[in-house]
Design a protein around this motif. Sequence first.
Motif, PDB file in Angstrom:
ATOM      1  N   TYR A  79      58.384  74.276  38.140  1.00 33.08           N
ATOM      2  CA  TYR A  79      59.296  73.937  39.237  1.00 33.08           C
ATOM      3  C   TYR A  79      60.074  75.186  39.649  1.00 33.08           C
ATOM      4  O   TYR A  79      60.325  76.077  38.832  1.00 33.08           O
ATOM      5  CB  TYR A  79      60.294  72.855  38.792  1.00 33.08           C
ATOM      6  CG  TYR A  79      61.047  73.257  37.543  1.00 33.08           C
ATOM      7  CD1 TYR A  79      62.150  74.109  37.594  1.00 33.08           C
ATOM      8  CD2 TYR A  79      60.624  72.828  36.280  1.00 33.08           C
ATOM      9  CE1 TYR A  79      62.803  74.507  36.447  1.00 33.08           C
ATOM     10  CE2 TYR A  79      61.267  73.216  35.132  1.00 33.08           C
ATOM     11  CZ  TYR A  79      62.361  74.066  35.225  1.00 33.08           C
ATOM     12  OH  TYR A  79      63.005  74.477  34.085  1.00 33.08           O
ATOM     13  N   GLU A  80      60.473  75.247  40.919  1.00 34.26           N
ATOM     14  CA  GLU A  80      61.386  76.269  41.423  1.00 34.26           C
ATOM     15  C   GLU A  80      62.273  75.611  42.478  1.00 34.26           C
ATOM     16  O   GLU A  80      61.809  75.266  43.562  1.00 34.26           O
ATOM     17  CB  GLU A  80      60.629  77.459  42.029  1.00 34.26           C
ATOM     18  CG  GLU A  80      59.787  78.231  41.027  1.00 34.26           C
ATOM     19  CD  GLU A  80      59.201  79.512  41.609  1.00 34.26           C
ATOM     20  OE1 GLU A  80      59.569  79.887  42.747  1.00 34.26           O
ATOM     21  OE2 GLU A  80      58.367  80.138  40.926  1.00 34.26           O
ATOM     22  N   MET A  81      63.547  75.445  42.167  1.00 37.67           N
ATOM     23  CA  MET A  81      64.501  74.808  43.071  1.00 37.67           C
ATOM     24  C   MET A  81      64.983  75.820  44.115  1.00 37.67           C
ATOM     25  O   MET A  81      65.348  76.952  43.765  1.00 37.67           O
ATOM     26  CB  MET A  81      65.683  74.279  42.252  1.00 37.67           C
ATOM     27  CG  MET A  81      66.765  73.620  43.075  1.00 37.67           C
ATOM     28  SD  MET A  81      66.220  72.057  43.776  1.00 37.67           S
ATOM     29  CE  MET A  81      67.578  71.757  44.928  1.00 37.67           C
ATOM     30  N   GLU A  82      65.014  75.415  45.407  1.00 36.70           N
ATOM     31  CA  GLU A  82      65.320  76.377  46.456  1.00 36.70           C
ATOM     32  C   GLU A  82      66.091  75.763  47.626  1.00 36.70           C
ATOM     33  O   GLU A  82      65.992  74.560  47.887  1.00 36.70           O
ATOM     34  CB  GLU A  82      64.026  76.997  47.000  1.00 36.70           C
ATOM     35  CG  GLU A  82      63.096  77.479  45.902  1.00 36.70           C
ATOM     36  CD  GLU A  82      62.096  78.522  46.364  1.00 36.70           C
ATOM     37  OE1 GLU A  82      62.111  78.898  47.553  1.00 36.70           O
ATOM     38  OE2 GLU A  82      61.288  78.957  45.513  1.00 36.70           O
ATOM     39  N   LEU A  83      66.822  76.614  48.344  1.00 40.92           N
ATOM     40  CA  LEU A  83      67.382  76.276  49.650  1.00 40.92           C
ATOM     41  C   LEU A  83      66.292  76.499  50.688  1.00 40.92           C
ATOM     42  O   LEU A  83      65.636  77.542  50.706  1.00 40.92           O
ATOM     43  CB  LEU A  83      68.582  77.164  49.971  1.00 40.92           C
ATOM     44  CG  LEU A  83      69.128  77.063  51.410  1.00 40.92           C
ATOM     45  CD1 LEU A  83      69.812  75.714  51.630  1.00 40.92           C
ATOM     46  CD2 LEU A  83      70.074  78.216  51.705  1.00 40.92           C
ATOM     47  N   VAL A  84      66.104  75.503  51.568  1.00 38.03           N
ATOM     48  CA  VAL A  84      65.117  75.617  52.641  1.00 38.03           C
ATOM     49  C   VAL A  84      65.839  75.751  53.973  1.00 38.03           C
ATOM     50  O   VAL A  84      66.785  75.004  54.256  1.00 38.03           O
ATOM     51  CB  VAL A  84      64.191  74.387  52.674  1.00 38.03           C
ATOM     52  CG1 VAL A  84      63.145  74.531  53.784  1.00 38.03           C
ATOM     53  CG2 VAL A  84      63.519  74.183  51.327  1.00 38.03           C
TER      54      VAL A  84
END
Length: 232
Positions: A79-84
Motif C-alpha cells: 500500500y502507499e497512501m497519497e494525496l490526489v
Amino acid sequence: MLKPLFDVPATPLVPVRGETGGYPVHRIFCVGRNYAAHAAEMGAEVDREEPFYFTKPASAITPTGSVIPYPPGTANFHYEMELVVAIGAPAFRVPVEESHKAVFGYACGLDMTRRDLQQAARVKQRPWDLAKAFERSAIISEITRAGDFPAIGPQRIWLKVGDELKQDSHLSDMVWSVPEIVSHLSRFYHLAPGDLIYTGTPAGVGPVVAGDVMAGGIDGLREIALTIGPAE
C-alpha cells in the motif's frame, strides 16, 4: 468514418462530494519519492532538482470501499497512501503561482504496488510498469472541490492496516508542493480536465495479504478504505 470493431470500457467516474455528477478520469500521473523518509526506507535519495513521474492506466481506478483480488505476478503487494490532485482546467507551461487555477479538487488515494517487481526492475534499470500500472491499483476516495479544502500544509495523512497505524505524516512533508508539481508536469504535458496526480507517499509502506482491511485519511477529505481479497 471509422467505427470501433469492439466495445471499449466506459470512462471511470469518481464521485464528487455533495454532487450528483462524476469526475471522468482521463490520465493518472504519479510522483515518485516525494517524501524524503519514504525514499530513505526504499534505499533511495530524493531528487531535489526536479520531480519524476510514472503513470497508471485509467483501468487502475477503483472506488473506496472496494474489495480487490490479490494481484497476479507478485508475492509482495504494498500500500502507499497519497494525496490526489484532480485537474479541472487546461494547463500547459503554467507558472507555479498560477497552477492553482487548474486544480479541480483533492482526494485520498492508494497507489497499490507490486513491490517485488519494482525492486527487480530497479536492479535491472528497467521501467516500473509491471509494478505500478495494472488494473485496480489506483484506489480513490470521493473528490472534494478545491474551494472546500484548506491550503495544503499541516494536514495529517495516515493509513491503518486493521487496527495498526502504518503511515502517519503531514502534507507539509512533501518535497515538491502541489503548485510545483502541477507547474512542472505542465512543461511536458497538456494537462486537461480528467487528469489525476497522485502526489507520493510518506514512510511506513508495507505488504498486505488476502483478508487485510486498510483505512486511511487526510484531514479535511473523505477517508479511504480497501479490502484485499483472495488471489485471482
